[in-house]
Enzyme design. Structure first.
Site, short mmCIF file in Angstrom:
data_model
loop_
_atom_site.label_atom_id
_atom_site.label_comp_id
_atom_site.label_asym_id
_atom_site.label_seq_id
_atom_site.Cartn_x
_atom_site.Cartn_y
_atom_site.Cartn_z
N ASP A 167 43.66 -8.31 -57.34
CA ASP A 167 44.33 -8.05 -58.60
C ASP A 167 43.28 -7.65 -59.63
O ASP A 167 42.11 -8.03 -59.52
CB ASP A 167 45.06 -9.33 -59.06
CG ASP A 167 46.07 -9.06 -60.16
OD1 ASP A 167 46.15 -7.92 -60.62
OD2 ASP A 167 46.78 -10.01 -60.55
N ILE A 170 42.50 -7.82 -67.53
CA ILE A 170 41.50 -7.78 -68.60
C ILE A 170 41.52 -9.12 -69.32
O ILE A 170 42.58 -9.60 -69.72
CB ILE A 170 41.78 -6.63 -69.58
CG1 ILE A 170 41.77 -5.29 -68.85
CG2 ILE A 170 40.77 -6.63 -70.72
CD1 ILE A 170 42.16 -4.11 -69.71
N HIS A 171 40.36 -9.72 -69.47
CA HIS A 171 40.22 -10.99 -70.16
C HIS A 171 39.06 -10.92 -71.15
O HIS A 171 38.11 -10.16 -70.95
CB HIS A 171 39.94 -12.13 -69.17
CG HIS A 171 41.01 -12.30 -68.13
ND1 HIS A 171 42.11 -13.08 -68.32
CD2 HIS A 171 41.13 -11.76 -66.89
CE1 HIS A 171 42.88 -13.03 -67.24
NE2 HIS A 171 42.31 -12.23 -66.36
N ARG A 172 39.13 -11.71 -72.20
CA ARG A 172 38.00 -11.75 -73.12
C ARG A 172 36.90 -12.60 -72.50
O ARG A 172 37.14 -13.68 -71.96
CB ARG A 172 38.41 -12.27 -74.49
CG ARG A 172 38.69 -13.76 -74.58
CD ARG A 172 39.04 -14.15 -76.02
NE ARG A 172 39.04 -15.59 -76.20
CZ ARG A 172 40.05 -16.29 -76.72
NH1 ARG A 172 41.16 -15.67 -77.10
NH2 ARG A 172 39.96 -17.60 -76.87
N GLU A 235 47.43 -3.88 -59.52
CA GLU A 235 47.72 -2.88 -60.54
C GLU A 235 46.94 -1.58 -60.36
O GLU A 235 47.34 -0.54 -60.88
CB GLU A 235 47.45 -3.46 -61.93
CG GLU A 235 48.46 -4.47 -62.42
CD GLU A 235 48.20 -5.88 -61.90
OE1 GLU A 235 48.93 -6.80 -62.27
OE2 GLU A 235 47.24 -6.04 -61.11
N GLU A 292 42.05 -11.35 -82.49
CA GLU A 292 42.99 -11.06 -81.41
C GLU A 292 44.09 -10.12 -81.91
O GLU A 292 44.19 -9.81 -83.09
CB GLU A 292 43.60 -12.37 -80.88
CG GLU A 292 42.66 -13.15 -79.97
CD GLU A 292 42.59 -12.57 -78.57
OE1 GLU A 292 43.15 -11.50 -78.34
OE2 GLU A 292 41.96 -13.20 -77.70
#
Length: 495
Positions: A167, A170-172, A235, A292
């Site tokens: 998988d 996107i993460h910070r 994805e 954010e």
């Protein structure tokens, strides 16, 4: 629909923007990545929910002289305009949701290549005494109160320990030390979080690659979420459909995982089992993470995971890619897949009744959707509200749905507000669904705001039905004008 398939990496995308007037600006003036770089782009083209004044639909920008990082550039705002995204994909901006909906239905799986990968032209291993993430990765600090330098556009790629399904999300990620990143995996909402939790149960680390600076197709499709892309759905296969060819992966050099071969940078590492207690602002102690998408400074988490870095690889003369959290770039990356997911689910249940969907910039691409509905017979009355309920199911983080008729331009906020002012009565056209899980970054979704909310992240989902009742449609026809060809009078005019 036809769309372009020739943009297969970030550099090609930037070249295309260079050839399009008004879509890219570049500078050789030195910029400090600590707050200054984002401060500049705030004015140039951030848009979204960024504090005003900011330029909406401004150009992308490349900084070629980044303080402390010789021989590197930083690109920002590549996707910070819906029209620019449409140009990069070769379709009209109104067609983007439909395009991604079709791609999600016809995925093309990624492939692994063992040819020399562009992302591995230069290799830095953590065993090197000189290895230091702060020096190797020109990650900006968005504001003066950020927890630290943030990687905001890292394509995190991992594989489930049990199923072997991979998988990308996107993460910070915040640089915490010379070989450590904190990674915020929102509990219960992201697949890599589930993978890290399972790896912890097994007592083993989770290998992961973080690819930075990839082509727009990958960046946008990486933002699809359940139920359109359930656990086990890669994805990158939607990106493959969008490019009409598979995304190429390459084996990492230090961990058992793959990375995106066309990336500018790749960070290889492992998420440490049971490490979900990292304090995000342990170095700055500001109390904040980074701005954010709702437009507020996100609170620093005490529940981040620890990503132990094993290597950094990159192209020669690499281009770091970043975004401002509340910018229009987030709106497009999150919002266009949301539109596709809503269209996909509604079309299965109510075919032909919703013509288009727009995830509005005021909601950061997540909180608000505008649905363009069509009523052709009396039995269609009420189906518009059913469509709104389906939209909430298609994207659980959605908070507000505005329903309008087919004669309203959903991409023109003034037109939508016109419909609200002339086709809406608050006592009959508002439908509320209280106590539903939404998104924890909404500052009003907390018990302190209202007693109806029992837990942070719950919200009252609301439908604003601004459609004309079917039996009254004849009384609500807009003024019609004579159709003419404006170019007869103004040959260069573009609407």
């Amino acid at each position: 629909m036809n769309h372009r398939t020739d943009i297969l990496d970030l550099r090609t995308a930037l070249d295309v923007l260079r050839q399009t007037p008004g879509q890219l600006v570049e500078t050789d003036v030195e910029v400090d990545p600590e707050a200054e770089l984002s401060g500049v782009y705030r004015y140039v083209g951030a848009g979204g929910t960024v504090m005003r004044p900011t330029k909406v639909d401004g150009p992308a920008m490349v900084f070629h002289n980044v303080k402390g990082h010789p021989d590197t550039s930083v690109a920002i705002g590549v996707l910070a305009s819906r029209q620019r995204v449409a140009n990069l994909f070769g379709v009209k901006k109104e067609e983007l949701g439909h395009l991604l909906c079709e791609c999600a239905k016809n995925p093309i799986q990624p492939i692994v290549t063992h040819e020399p990968a562009p992302c591995q032209e230069v290799v830095h291993r953590a065993t090197d005494p000189e290895f230091d993430l702060f020096k190797l990765v020109p990650a900006p600090t968005n504001t003066p109160v950020d927890a630290g330098p943030y990687i905001t556009l890292g394509m995190c790629y991992a594989t489930h320990p049990d199923t072997g399904c991979s998988d990308v999300t996107i993460h910070r990620m915040c640089i915490q030390s010379k070989d450590e990143l904190s990674i915020f995996l929102q509990p219960g909402s992201r697949h890599i979080g589930a993978m890290a939790e399972r790896a912890t149960e097994l007592g083993q680390p989770l290998p992961i690659s973080v690819s930075i600076g990839v082509d727009p197709a990958i960046e946008v499709t990486a933002c699809f979420e359940p139920p359109t892309t359930p656990l086990g759905f890669n994805e990158l296969s939607i990106a493959g459909a969008l490019r009409k060819r598979p995304v190429e992966l390459c084996p990492c050099l230090t961990v058992r995982e793959n990375a995106i071969a066309n990336a500018e940078y790749v960070i290889e590492g492992e998420i440490v089992p049971g490490s979900n207690h990292v304090v995000e602002d342990q170095n700055s102690h500001t109390g904040y993470a980074m701005p954010e998408f709702p437009g507020y400074n996100g609170k620093a988490s005490h529940e981040c995971w620890l990503l132990k870095v094993k290597a950094v690889t990159h192209r020669k003369h690499p281009i770091m890619q970043t975004c401002i959290g509340p910018s229009e770039e987030h709106v497009n990356m999150a919002g266009i897949p949301t539109e596709a997911s809503i269209l996909n689910l509604i079309d299965k249940a109510l075919p032909g009744k919703v013509l288009n969907v727009y995830s509005h910039r005021a909601g950061g691409g997540k909180y608000m959707a505008i649905l363009q509905c069509r009523k052709t017979v009396h039995t269609d009355e009420g189906k518009q509200r059913q469509a709104a309920l389906l939209a909430f199911s298609a994207f659980p983080e959605l908070k507000h749905v505005i329903l309008v008729d087919e004669d309203v331009d959903i991409f023109d906020t003034n037109d939508v507000l016109w419909a609200m002012n002339t086709r809406f009565q608050g006592d009959r056209d508002i439908i509320t669904i209280p106590g539903v899980r939404c998104h924890p970054l909404d500052p009003s979704s907390c018990p302190e705001y209202t007693g109806s909310i029992r837990d942070v992240g719950c919200s009252t989902k609301t439908i604003f039905d601004c459609t004309v009742p079917f039996e009254l449609k004849e009384k609500f026809k807009r003024a019609a004008f004579k159709e003419v060809d404006v170019k007869h009078w103004l040959p260069d005019f573009e609407l």
